[in-house]
Scaffold this active site. Structure first.
Site, PDB file in Angstrom:
ATOM      1  CE1 TYR A  36      13.513 -37.713 -39.548  1.00  0.00           C
ATOM      2  CE2 TYR A  36      14.141 -35.416 -39.642  1.00  0.00           C
ATOM      3  CZ  TYR A  36      14.303 -36.776 -39.871  1.00  0.00           C
ATOM      4  OH  TYR A  36      15.358 -36.997 -41.031  1.00  0.00           O
ATOM      5  N   GLY A  37       8.792 -36.565 -35.203  1.00  0.00           N
ATOM      6  CA  GLY A  37       8.342 -35.933 -33.763  1.00  0.00           C
ATOM      7  C   GLY A  37       8.208 -36.999 -32.563  1.00  0.00           C
ATOM      8  CB  CYS A  90      11.804 -30.779 -39.679  1.00  0.00           C
ATOM      9  SG  CYS A  90      11.258 -32.122 -38.619  1.00  0.00           S
ATOM     10  CG  ASN A  91       8.414 -26.601 -36.129  1.00  0.00           C
ATOM     11  OD1 ASN A  91       8.592 -25.564 -35.615  1.00  0.00           O
ATOM     12  ND2 ASN A  91       7.797 -26.678 -37.268  1.00  0.00           N
ATOM     13  CB  CYS A 109       4.424 -29.645 -36.973  1.00  0.00           C
ATOM     14  SG  CYS A 109       4.713 -31.010 -38.231  1.00  0.00           S
ATOM     15  CB  THR A 110       6.773 -27.885 -42.065  1.00  0.00           C
ATOM     16  OG1 THR A 110       7.429 -29.098 -41.793  1.00  0.00           O
ATOM     17  CG2 THR A 110       7.731 -26.688 -41.410  1.00  0.00           C
ATOM     18  CG  HIS A 111       3.520 -32.589 -41.585  1.00  0.00           C
ATOM     19  ND1 HIS A 111       4.700 -32.762 -41.481  1.00  0.00           N
ATOM     20  CD2 HIS A 111       3.257 -33.808 -42.730  1.00  0.00           C
ATOM     21  CE1 HIS A 111       5.312 -33.559 -42.066  1.00  0.00           C
ATOM     22  NE2 HIS A 111       4.287 -34.358 -42.583  1.00  0.00           N
ATOM     23  CG  ASP A 122       9.807 -32.059 -42.828  1.00  0.00           C
ATOM     24  OD1 ASP A 122       9.997 -32.127 -41.788  1.00  0.00           O
ATOM     25  OD2 ASP A 122       8.675 -32.499 -43.379  1.00  0.00           O
ATOM     26  CB  SER A 123      10.387 -36.178 -40.787  1.00  0.00           C
ATOM     27  OG  SER A 123       9.192 -35.657 -40.671  1.00  0.00           O
TER      28      SER A 123
END
Length: 280
Positions: free
Chosen positions: A44-45, A75-76, A191-193, A12-13
């Protein structure tokens, strides 16, 4: 050489993908994992599709060199931009390692669970602009309506430590308002956050709205992919997991503990790209 005892590579970022790793550790405890957070190039977004394709290929090469038997793009933004190009990259270098993204698993859960056929997605700007969720929802059921909301400030706020203050509450209310107006009954956390602020999102959206994150669906997809290639780890006990990042390992560990909700070991600092590509 890839074998059933080789690790699964997850990237992921930043620390958001640890929510996916958590599900993998719980669902597939016998496996070994190596997690890489590309913190030097976070977020990354706000990156372009072209940049994300390059980043994903660089990280994949790094994880393959570490012996990964399967790759998870946790990461989306990277999944939406680079899943297919990364699959082509691995094919071009003669690798039979599978790549699992987070878009399809979350979409399938959301479409199956929606009662009204009105679904929302909260995601980064890059993910929304890619149209990946719109494409995935249309493929799953063309009669489902998708309302997409870009949340450019939410992942950075969470990555920085997300103090639970009124400013964050107001930010979340603002992002959720269009979904409430659209009368959605299911919202994809794109978003994985975002699972880290799920209680605040649920409060803003109301108890009648179901939240869907990708972790559980990804774990099922990983298990199926490994089983198909006879690469499930046969050990009877628990496997190991370790962490790498491309910048600020101490900060990565400090914030990551909250995301993983499991014991957190040392973090190795690594470089996966030329120096001139590291700076945002």
């Amino acid at each position: 050489m890839v074998s059933p005892t080789s690790p699964i590579g997850v990237f992921d970022s930043g620390v958001g993908g640890l929510t996916v790793l958590h599900e993998l550790l719980v669902s597939l405890p016998s496996e070994d994992y190596v997690y890489l957070g590309d913190t030097a190039r976070f977020p990354y977004g706000e990156r372009t599709q072209a940049e994300l394709k390059v980043f994903a290929a660089q990280i994949a090469d790094h994880l393959l060199a570490a012996g990964a038997k399967l790759l998870v793009i946790a990461c989306n933004a990277a999944s939406s931009a680079a899943l297919h190009s990364l699959q082509n990259h691995l094919q071009s270098i003669g690798s039979d390692v599978d790549v699992i993204g987070v878009i399809a698993p979350a979409t399938q859960l959301a479409v199956a669970g929606s009662r009204s056929g009105r679904i929302g997605v909260l995601a980064t700007r890059a993910t929304v602009l890619s149209g990946a969720y719109a494409t995935a929802v249309a493929a799953a059921d063309p009669h489902v309506h998708l309302e997409s909301v870009a949340c450019p400030d939410l992942a950075p706020a969470i990555q920085s430590g997300f103090p639970f203050d009124e400013a964050l509450v107001e930010m979340i209310r603002g992002y959720c308002a269009p979904l409430t107006e659209a009368e959605v009954d299911t919202v994809i956390l794109g978003c994985t956050h975002y699972p880290l602020v799920a209680p605040m999102l649920q409060r803003a959206l109301g108890r009648g709205v179901s939240l869907v994150s990708s972790g559980a669906g990804v774990a099922r997809s990983v298990e199926r992919a490994l089983a198909a290639r006879q690469r499930l780890n046969p050990r009877p006990g628990e496997g190991s997991y370790r962490f790498q990042c491309t910048a600020a390992p101490d900060r990565f560990r400090e914030v990551g503990v909250r995301f993983l909700q499991l014991p957190f070991g040392a973090v190795e600092l690594v470089n996966v790209a030329p120096v001139d590509m590291v700076a945002p």
